[in-house]
Design a protein around this motif. Structure first.
Motif, PDB file in Angstrom:
ATOM      1  N   TYR A 233      57.212  58.366  52.298  1.00 20.62           N
ATOM      2  CA  TYR A 233      58.019  59.582  52.253  1.00 20.62           C
ATOM      3  C   TYR A 233      58.974  59.582  51.068  1.00 20.62           C
ATOM      4  O   TYR A 233      59.286  60.640  50.515  1.00 20.62           O
ATOM      5  CB  TYR A 233      58.791  59.749  53.554  1.00 20.62           C
ATOM      6  CG  TYR A 233      57.915  59.703  54.786  1.00 20.62           C
ATOM      7  CD1 TYR A 233      56.792  60.535  54.898  1.00 20.62           C
ATOM      8  CD2 TYR A 233      58.180  58.818  55.829  1.00 20.62           C
ATOM      9  CE1 TYR A 233      55.968  60.477  56.019  1.00 20.62           C
ATOM     10  CE2 TYR A 233      57.363  58.766  56.955  1.00 20.62           C
ATOM     11  CZ  TYR A 233      56.254  59.591  57.037  1.00 20.62           C
ATOM     12  OH  TYR A 233      55.443  59.534  58.132  1.00 20.62           O
ATOM     13  N   VAL A 234      59.408  58.389  50.679  1.00 17.89           N
ATOM     14  CA  VAL A 234      60.255  58.271  49.488  1.00 17.89           C
ATOM     15  C   VAL A 234      59.455  58.650  48.248  1.00 17.89           C
ATOM     16  O   VAL A 234      59.903  59.437  47.405  1.00 17.89           O
ATOM     17  CB  VAL A 234      60.819  56.834  49.353  1.00 17.89           C
ATOM     18  CG1 VAL A 234      61.563  56.676  48.023  1.00 17.89           C
ATOM     19  CG2 VAL A 234      61.747  56.509  50.518  1.00 17.89           C
ATOM     20  N   LYS A 237      58.635  62.293  48.183  1.00 14.06           N
ATOM     21  CA  LYS A 237      59.838  63.145  48.296  1.00 14.06           C
ATOM     22  C   LYS A 237      59.782  64.048  49.533  1.00 14.06           C
ATOM     23  O   LYS A 237      60.172  65.220  49.499  1.00 14.06           O
ATOM     24  CB  LYS A 237      60.019  63.984  47.029  1.00 14.06           C
ATOM     25  CG  LYS A 237      60.277  63.162  45.771  1.00 14.06           C
ATOM     26  CD  LYS A 237      60.477  64.052  44.557  1.00 14.06           C
ATOM     27  CE  LYS A 237      60.905  63.254  43.332  1.00 14.06           C
ATOM     28  NZ  LYS A 237      59.985  62.195  42.946  1.00 14.06           N
ATOM     29  N   TYR A 239      61.534  64.778  52.225  1.00 16.65           N
ATOM     30  CA  TYR A 239      62.877  64.626  52.779  1.00 16.65           C
ATOM     31  C   TYR A 239      62.945  65.071  54.240  1.00 16.65           C
ATOM     32  O   TYR A 239      63.714  64.522  55.028  1.00 16.65           O
ATOM     33  CB  TYR A 239      63.881  65.421  51.946  1.00 16.65           C
ATOM     34  CG  TYR A 239      63.823  65.103  50.467  1.00 16.65           C
ATOM     35  CD1 TYR A 239      63.755  63.791  50.013  1.00 16.65           C
ATOM     36  CD2 TYR A 239      63.819  66.128  49.511  1.00 16.65           C
ATOM     37  CE1 TYR A 239      63.699  63.488  48.660  1.00 16.65           C
ATOM     38  CE2 TYR A 239      63.765  65.842  48.158  1.00 16.65           C
ATOM     39  CZ  TYR A 239      63.692  64.529  47.737  1.00 16.65           C
ATOM     40  OH  TYR A 239      63.640  64.239  46.397  1.00 16.65           O
ATOM     41  N   SER A 262      65.678  55.220  44.503  1.00 14.21           N
ATOM     42  CA  SER A 262      64.834  56.323  44.970  1.00 14.21           C
ATOM     43  C   SER A 262      64.997  56.508  46.472  1.00 14.21           C
ATOM     44  O   SER A 262      65.036  57.648  46.971  1.00 14.21           O
ATOM     45  CB  SER A 262      63.368  56.048  44.626  1.00 14.21           C
ATOM     46  OG  SER A 262      63.172  56.038  43.232  1.00 14.21           O
ATOM     47  N   THR A 266      66.570  59.780  48.300  1.00 19.25           N
ATOM     48  CA  THR A 266      65.866  60.383  49.431  1.00 19.25           C
ATOM     49  C   THR A 266      66.825  60.565  50.606  1.00 19.25           C
ATOM     50  O   THR A 266      66.816  61.605  51.280  1.00 19.25           O
ATOM     51  CB  THR A 266      64.678  59.508  49.859  1.00 19.25           C
ATOM     52  OG1 THR A 266      63.722  59.451  48.783  1.00 19.25           O
ATOM     53  CG2 THR A 266      63.993  60.059  51.100  1.00 19.25           C
TER      54      THR A 266
END
Length: 349
Positions: A233-234, A237, A239, A262, A266
């Motif tokens: 998910y990082v 992106k 979020y 990063s 996030t």
């Protein structure tokens, strides 16, 4: 029927093609004085094209080719914040020493030895980022000097250039504790890389020394920590998904130490979705000091890593290893420092 045996390429063959003497070809191939740099490069290029090096693998041991194979996972190559800076350092230092860099992408699922390594067209290999032990073993069978960057194996001995991950994360956690925080969590997928695992360990050590144990091994609830599969998910992106994970925590910490910048950024975005402000509601500390730390609001407090210097050190170590193949392997740990900005709020008791 017997197969037709291919004629072995000799220095005489190369000399005839280039209309040079055998002596001139020998001087060029063995990096001796007596021929111009232009002639030397022409001889090496022609010898390569004719297959001379394929039949003479000992050539590299006697007179190294001016090529370095750079192996990196494609996902890391796309990381414009960290690994591209490391690779820039590698490329610049290689050029300073008259070496060319041959970039090869690799994947953990489908690993292939680069053709430049198989055909022994390189004098050294630099691996940037994670590589599985089974793949590293295959690579080292070619007996070409190899240096790992931002990774090392627990079981296979190689030279490596690493970061002071544990001490850096310890430093970040200790800073939060000095600012009055006791409810501190760690955010980042600790099994994603060796660096993340070491940063998790440094965080735990700082908490333990302050009497604030969080590791399940100490039978303390690690409820403030998000250490599972979040790196996907990082990187993407996503979020909203991170916000969803955070919303399911029983209780939020007053501060988070992150696996890298990063991950921290996030968190910024995920917390914003939840209406939680940094640092008024939750303080955040990153790791790496990428360029965007000075762009996001609030500016991110983090641990600085000299990324280009990591690349420079890797090339210097590789060149040293070429001249000292029998010396013991070494792990070089790059110094880190805390960079205080605006993402941490002091809690006054």
């Amino acid at each position: 029927m017997n197969p037709i045996k291919r004629k072995k390429i000799t220095m005489r063959d190369i000399a005839d093609v280039l209309n040079l003497s055998v002596n001139a070809v020998s001087l060029a191939l063995n990096d001796k004085v007596g021929v111009s740099e232009e002639t030397r490069n022409l001889v090496i290029k022609t010898a390569d094209e004719m297959g001379y090096f394929d039949e003479n693998p000992s050539f590299i041991a006697r007179n190294r080719l001016r090529n370095i194979c750079l192996m990196v996972e494609e996902r890391n190559f796309r990381d414009t914040h960290f690994y591209t800076k490391v690779i820039l350092g590698i490329e610049n230092e290689a050029k300073r020493n008259d070496y060319d860099i041959l970039v090869n992408f690799m994947t953990s699922d489908k690993f292939e030895i680069p053709s430049s390594v198989e055909r022994r067209k390189v004098s050294g290999v630099i691996v940037v980022g994670t590589i599985k032990d089974e793949h590293l073993e295959k690579l080292l069978k070619y007996d070409i000097p190899t240096v790992l960057v931002d990774h090392c194996s627990f079981t296979i001995s190689t030279d490596a250039v690493l970061t002071q991950n544990m001490s850096g994360s310890y430093m970040a956690t200790q800073y939060l504790i000095r600012k009055g925080h006791t409810q501190i969590g760690f955010f980042g997928e600790i099994d994603f890389s060796l660096s993340f695992k070491e940063r998790w360990l440094g965080f735990n050590e700082a908490m333990r020394n302050a009497g604030l144990n969080v590791d399940p091994i100490f039978n303390v609830n690690p409820g403030y920590c998000v250490i599972g599969q979040v790196e996907q998910y990082v990187l993407s992106k996503n979020y909203k998904e991170v916000a969803n994970i955070i919303s399911k925590l029983d209780k939020l910490p007053t501060a988070w130490v992150c696996s890298n910048d990063s991950a921290a950024i996030t968190l910024y975005n995920a917390l914003n979705i939840l209406g939680i402000k940094v640092p008024d509601d939750i303080s955040v500390v990153g790791f790496d000091d990428i360029d965007i730390c000075n762009i996001v609001t609030p500016h991110l407090t983090t641990i600085r890593v000299n990324k280009e210097l990591m690349g420079i050190k890797a090339v210097k170590r590789l060149l040293w290893r070429m001249d000292n193949p029998k010396e013991p392997h070494d792990h070089i740990r790059m110094e880190v420092k805390l960079v205080v900005r605006e993402s941490v709020k002091e809690i006054k008791n």
